[in-house]
Design a protein around this motif. Structure first.
Motif, PDB file in Angstrom:
ATOM      1  N   ILE A   1     -13.039  -0.550 -19.080  1.00  0.00           N
ATOM      2  CA  ILE A   1     -13.206   0.733 -18.404  1.00  0.00           C
ATOM      3  C   ILE A   1     -14.084   0.580 -17.166  1.00  0.00           C
ATOM      4  O   ILE A   1     -13.798   1.106 -16.098  1.00  0.00           O
ATOM      5  N   ARG A   2     -15.159  -0.175 -17.317  1.00  0.00           N
ATOM      6  CA  ARG A   2     -16.113  -0.312 -16.213  1.00  0.00           C
ATOM      7  C   ARG A   2     -15.513  -1.058 -15.036  1.00  0.00           C
ATOM      8  O   ARG A   2     -15.818  -0.736 -13.883  1.00  0.00           O
ATOM      9  N   PHE A   3     -14.654  -2.028 -15.289  1.00  0.00           N
ATOM     10  CA  PHE A   3     -14.242  -2.912 -14.198  1.00  0.00           C
ATOM     11  C   PHE A   3     -12.761  -2.868 -13.879  1.00  0.00           C
ATOM     12  O   PHE A   3     -12.275  -3.647 -13.038  1.00  0.00           O
ATOM     13  N   LEU A   4     -12.044  -1.960 -14.527  1.00  0.00           N
ATOM     14  CA  LEU A   4     -10.642  -1.749 -14.168  1.00  0.00           C
ATOM     15  C   LEU A   4     -10.464  -1.457 -12.679  1.00  0.00           C
ATOM     16  O   LEU A   4      -9.537  -1.976 -12.053  1.00  0.00           O
ATOM     17  N   PRO A   5     -11.336  -0.630 -12.061  1.00  0.00           N
ATOM     18  CA  PRO A   5     -11.156  -0.363 -10.626  1.00  0.00           C
ATOM     19  C   PRO A   5     -11.172  -1.625  -9.776  1.00  0.00           C
ATOM     20  O   PRO A   5     -10.419  -1.734  -8.804  1.00  0.00           O
ATOM     21  N   PHE A   6     -12.026  -2.578 -10.118  1.00  0.00           N
ATOM     22  CA  PHE A   6     -12.089  -3.819  -9.347  1.00  0.00           C
ATOM     23  C   PHE A   6     -10.767  -4.565  -9.422  1.00  0.00           C
ATOM     24  O   PHE A   6     -10.231  -5.032  -8.409  1.00  0.00           O
ATOM     25  N   ALA A   7     -10.271  -4.679 -10.656  1.00  0.00           N
ATOM     26  CA  ALA A   7      -9.000  -5.403 -10.854  1.00  0.00           C
ATOM     27  C   ALA A   7      -7.880  -4.721 -10.081  1.00  0.00           C
ATOM     28  O   ALA A   7      -7.062  -5.375  -9.412  1.00  0.00           O
ATOM     29  N   ALA A   8      -7.846  -3.392 -10.154  1.00  0.00           N
ATOM     30  CA  ALA A   8      -6.769  -2.654  -9.496  1.00  0.00           C
ATOM     31  C   ALA A   8      -6.803  -2.868  -7.986  1.00  0.00           C
ATOM     32  O   ALA A   8      -5.749  -3.061  -7.347  1.00  0.00           O
ATOM     33  N   LEU A   9      -7.987  -2.867  -7.425  1.00  0.00           N
ATOM     34  CA  LEU A   9      -8.086  -2.999  -5.968  1.00  0.00           C
ATOM     35  C   LEU A   9      -7.730  -4.410  -5.503  1.00  0.00           C
ATOM     36  O   LEU A   9      -7.061  -4.575  -4.467  1.00  0.00           O
ATOM     37  N   ILE A  10      -8.152  -5.398  -6.245  1.00  0.00           N
ATOM     38  CA  ILE A  10      -7.789  -6.778  -5.887  1.00  0.00           C
ATOM     39  C   ILE A  10      -6.266  -6.934  -5.940  1.00  0.00           C
ATOM     40  O   ILE A  10      -5.632  -7.497  -5.041  1.00  0.00           O
ATOM     41  N   LEU A  11      -5.678  -6.416  -7.003  1.00  0.00           N
ATOM     42  CA  LEU A  11      -4.229  -6.565  -7.179  1.00  0.00           C
ATOM     43  C   LEU A  11      -3.459  -5.783  -6.125  1.00  0.00           C
ATOM     44  O   LEU A  11      -2.386  -6.199  -5.686  1.00  0.00           O
ATOM     45  N   LEU A  12      -4.002  -4.656  -5.726  1.00  0.00           N
ATOM     46  CA  LEU A  12      -3.352  -3.891  -4.662  1.00  0.00           C
ATOM     47  C   LEU A  12      -3.284  -4.719  -3.389  1.00  0.00           C
ATOM     48  O   LEU A  12      -2.247  -4.742  -2.707  1.00  0.00           O
TER      49      LEU A  12
END
Lengths: 342, 538
Positions: free
Chosen positions: B412-423
């Motif tokens: 939950i805490r770091f999903l945003p990081f993963a999503a942005l890198i993958l984007l």
């Protein structure tokens, strides 16, 4: 260059899932065990718990708190788990949050036979928790910056002009034992005088840090000449041979006395292993463990009046009831927040 | 609709409903703590706690704290990004193997707790002050906004440098070559490279801003009170999650414009798929001013790594001590590794769903992205509390005392990081390859497994490694949900830090540093080389 082959990816994921499931199974399996949440430093509490394991054969699963969480970690967790508790025993390094947990219905009553010799003022009247051992609020001074005749003897000395304000430090009085100390002053002096003391400290511009251990570190490295902290933090530095000295404030005739903060231990309501929990509580309240904790440096005062513990140093404590201190916590914390967080 | 968006949409032959469902699931997962806390707050309010309303409107004191926090975090973000861009621009131009190896060094300290950075810098400055005092010079003040911003910037420099470098590497080499034919290196750098890399700069700056906004450990060491301390103080006063949540709302609201900034930046980025060998790029001649600034930034970056590293080595003492600490901490190391791997795997899965959705048009996707970025603005302990309450309320039997709750905390805490890198990776994928594979594939799954996932694989590894590092260093939420009898390295670091076992703390931090170095190196290698397997069209 990193090469990921799809042919290896899926089997690897599958293997990972299997390992994970095995772990789930392993961790979830019931054993002859007891679960303890403790705010006592892992360095001190772990050896005690390991010894209990050795003596009884009961596996101890411990969860330690961290000062970084401002002691909100374990207490919040216990409250959040109230309906489905995971812990059996709570061992706290102080008493106020144990009282809070009793209020929230997290604790169960248990009067341990090992509590013999512990004065009634350090135990809950209904048997929900028992105090033992004692840490004190002390002043730690840097011997390179202050000579013996310059040492502060009272907490009020911290307000004296002879000490540069940026060389005096305390921990934030909204958290931990410093919050307890603030509430104790409110209880002893009255809320007006208690507030006034901290307002004066704030207006002087003394340094306020993120924990007693940081105050200790700042005194040790010379950024502070004197700081208010706990005995376990202070003793750690003394025993390492740092150029510091630990002083019990307000010991003179007519003085306030030093706040003594007992450890507390309690059984959790709805515990999964209540009998093992009671065994652990009996063990923690024993004189042997009290002596072990003194030798380790976690506590250095006893609240017992009998036996071997009675030979430990006598310190004049503040004449305040634990219950009265607890009742002042809400008001003192709120006011400390307004005074120091701005 | 731009041609490349149309091509990507048409390739992904999963119907729109399926994609939307995946994005909604990712958004729900990320926003779950916020939703639960909101429900808890409303419940408390209607149960008879009208005084909660007073926490909605900050008084003068809280407004001042909020303004100060925003100012400090903004300064950390701007300074951190400036230093990161300059350092990254140097590394971008340094195309030799040595240059590639040096890049890894910048990620090494990413997982070292911020507080350890702060203590290392304090020790270093105390030592420096002793030299200055001896020389009769003015000492450096160890309190106030200045030192707070400096140390905050140092802590976040690996992230800002890394994202800046990703931005530079995403620029089409052909464009640089074409520009260099007509103009000098400085003009090409300012007019072509910088604008094309700007989305990553904005992302890095926004990351740094949000992370700095939530931290009070560094400011408190330097006698600076910030808004996040107010939240913890309030929470410690009465353990009322509802009040703490209401106090967190200003920080939460700051995530919304940040999320909108991300979306604007990435949606308006140029086609970023780089093809061709970077080694063939014409060497640019940079103006002297830029070279000097790069030198300054490199000096700062060198300090960023060396100060904590040297401080940790000195504090550790001997290699034997390091070995003893390693051996006595194998349980925590194993637990941390497993937790981080699981969190990274799950976060990458949901991050892929989220990133794929971000690449689509539609208001619903924009709204989902706001939810996906919400974890940035919630204090870690509140995330843990919400997770613990939620888990208990749904009665997740069979998972009591297991690793899954701390794993979910990391996800939950770091999903945003993963999503942005993958984007960023998805936007670099060549749509013509995707369209060609769509024609040849037997079915959607076949195309996914044979083409899409392999093209995305390096990004998956990069995002996974980043989440691995961050999850390994996470404390606030993890300690609320970690099963008794287990603990992470970070938990042990903070426990020992309180005790004053500085040698053990330093040794544990060195172990974290090595793990971070390995994971960061893998992540960066994957990011930089993500286009090399699919050059197509050459």
């Amino acid at each position: 260059m990193l090469k990921i082959k799809i042919k290896l990816l899926l089997p690897s994921l599958l293997l990972l899932a299997i390992v994970a499931m095995l772990l789930v199974n392993q961790l979830g399996r019931a054993k002859n065990e007891v679960v303890i949440y403790t705010s006592v430093d892992q360095v001190f509490s772990e050896p005690v718990l390991k010894e209990f394991e050795k003596q009884t054969g009961i596996k101890v699963l411990a969860l330690y708190d961290s000062e970084a969480a401002k002691t909100t970690g374990l207490v919040n967790r216990l409250i959040a788990e109230r309906d489905a508790p995971k812990a059996d025993v709570f061992w706290n390094g102080e008493f106020a949050q144990t009282m809070l947990l009793k209020e929230k219905g997290v604790l169960a009553a248990y009067k341990s036979p090992s509590a013999e010799g512990i004065p009634a003022q350090y135990t809950d009247a209904d048997g929900f928790w028992t105090g033992f051992g004692g840490r004190a609020r002390v002043i730690l001074v840097n011997k390179n910056l202050l000579s013996a005749d310059q040492y502060p003897k009272s907490i009020y000395d911290l307000l004296k002009l002879e000490y540069a304000p940026d060389k005096i430090g305390i921990a934030y009085p909204m958290f931990g034992t410093t919050a307890t100390h603030a509430a104790a002053l409110y209880a002893d002096l009255g809320s007006d005088k208690g507030r006034e003391f901290f307002e004066d400290l704030s207006q002087r511009g003394i340094k306020v840090y993120d924990g007693n251990s940081v105050v200790r570190d700042m005194v040790v490295n010379g950024q502070l000449a004197a700081g208010l902290t706990d005995t376990d933090d202070a003793l750690g530095a003394v025993e390492k041979g740092e150029p510091v000295e630990m002083l019990f404030p307000d010991q003179e005739e007519g003085g306030l006395g030093t706040l003594i903060v007992p450890n507390t231990v309690a059984l959790i309501s709805g515990a999964n292993h209540p009998e093992a929990g009671k065994q652990l509580i009996d063990y923690l309240l024993s004189s042997d463990v009290e002596k072990e904790l003194v030798d380790a440096g976690w506590t250095n005062l006893s609240i017992r009046k009998s036996g071997e513990a009675a030979s430990m140093p006598e310190v004049k404590g503040m004449k305040v009831n634990l219950e009265d201190i607890y009742k002042q916590m809400d008001q003192s914390k709120e006011e400390m927040q307004k005074i120091f967080v701005r | 609709m731009k041609i490349h968006d149309k091509l990507k949409c048409s390739y992904f032959n999963i119907n729109e409903a399926g994609m939307l469902a995946g994005v909604l699931l990712a958004a729900f997962l990320a926003a779950f703590p916020v939703l639960l806390l909101l429900a808890d707050t409303l419940q408390s309010f209607f149960a008879g706690s009208p005084d909660l309303v007073t926490f909605l409107v900050p008084d003068e004191r809280r407004l001042q704290l909020l303004a100060r926090s925003m100012g400090i975090s903004g300064a950390v973000a701007i300074c951190g990004m400036a230093a990161g861009i300059l350092t990254a621009s140097f590394l971008f131009a340094w195309k030799s193997k040595a240059g590639l190896a040096v890049r890894y060094v910048f990620f090494a300290t990413a997982a070292v707790p911020p507080y350890v950075h702060a203590l290392s810098w304090t020790s270093a400055l105390v030592w420096l002050n002793s030299l200055l005092r001896g020389s009769g010079l003015a000492e450096i003040t160890l309190q106030g906004n200045g030192i707070c911003i400096w140390v905050g910037m140092m802590t976040l420099l690996p992230i800002t440098t890394g994202l800046a470098l990703v931005g530079f590497e995403s620029v089409e080499p052909g464009l640089i070559e074409a520009g260099c034919i007509f103009k000098g290196g400085g003009r090409v750098f300012g007019s072509i490279i910088m604008p094309l890399a700007a989305p990553s700069f904005l992302a890095g700056g926004a990351f740094a801003f949000l992370i700095s906004l939530m931290d009070y450990t560094i400011p408190s060491l330097f006698q600076v009170n910030v808004y996040s301390l107010e939240i913890f103080a309030q929470y410690s006063a009465d353990y009322d999650a509802a009040k703490a949540f209401l106090l967190s709302l200003p920080l939460l609201l700051s995530a919304i414009p940040t999320a909108m900034l991300f979306q604007w930046a990435f949606r308006n980025a140029a086609l970023l798929n780089t093809r061709g060998d970077r080694k063939n790029t014409i060497e640019m001649e940079m103006p002297v001013v830029l070279i000097l600034l790069q030198g300054l930034a490199l000096g700062i970056s060198f300090l960023q790594f060396s100060v904590p590293f040297i401080s940790l080595i000195i504090s550790t003492g001997t290699p034997l001590k390091l070995m003893n600490v390693f051996l006595s901490s194998y349980h925590e190391i194993g637990f941390s590794m497993l937790l981080s791997v699981l969190a990274a795997t799950i976060a990458v899965f949901f991050g892929t769903l989220a990133a794929s959705g971000m690449n689509r048009k539609g208001r619903i996707y924009k709204i989902c992205w706001i939810f996906i970025l919400l974890p940035f603005a919630i204090p870690a302990p509140l995330t843990g509390i919400a997770l613990a309450k939620g888990w208990n309320s749904i009665g997740a039997y069979g998972t009591r005392g297991t690793i899954w709750l701390p794993v979910m905390a990391g996800v939950i805490r770091f999903l945003p990081f993963a999503a942005l890198i993958l984007l960023a990776i998805i936007k670099r994928m060549d749509p013509r390859l995707l369209e060609a594979s769509r024609i040849q594939q037997k079915n959607t799954l076949h195309g996914l497994v044979k083409v899409y996932i392999p093209m995305l694989s390096k990004g998956l590894v990069a995002a996974g490694c980043l989440v691995f590092i961050l999850a390994a260093g996470e404390l606030g939420a993890t300690m609320i949900v970690t099963p008794p009898g287990s603990g992470t390295i970070t938990m042990k670091i903070y426990n020992y830090m309180h005790y004053g076992a500085s040698d053990s703390v330093a040794a544990l931090c060195l172990i974290m540093l090595v793990l971070s170095l390995i994971a960061g190196s893998a992540a960066f290698t994957a990011l930089i080389h993500s286009e090399k397997g699919f050059k197509g069209g050459d």
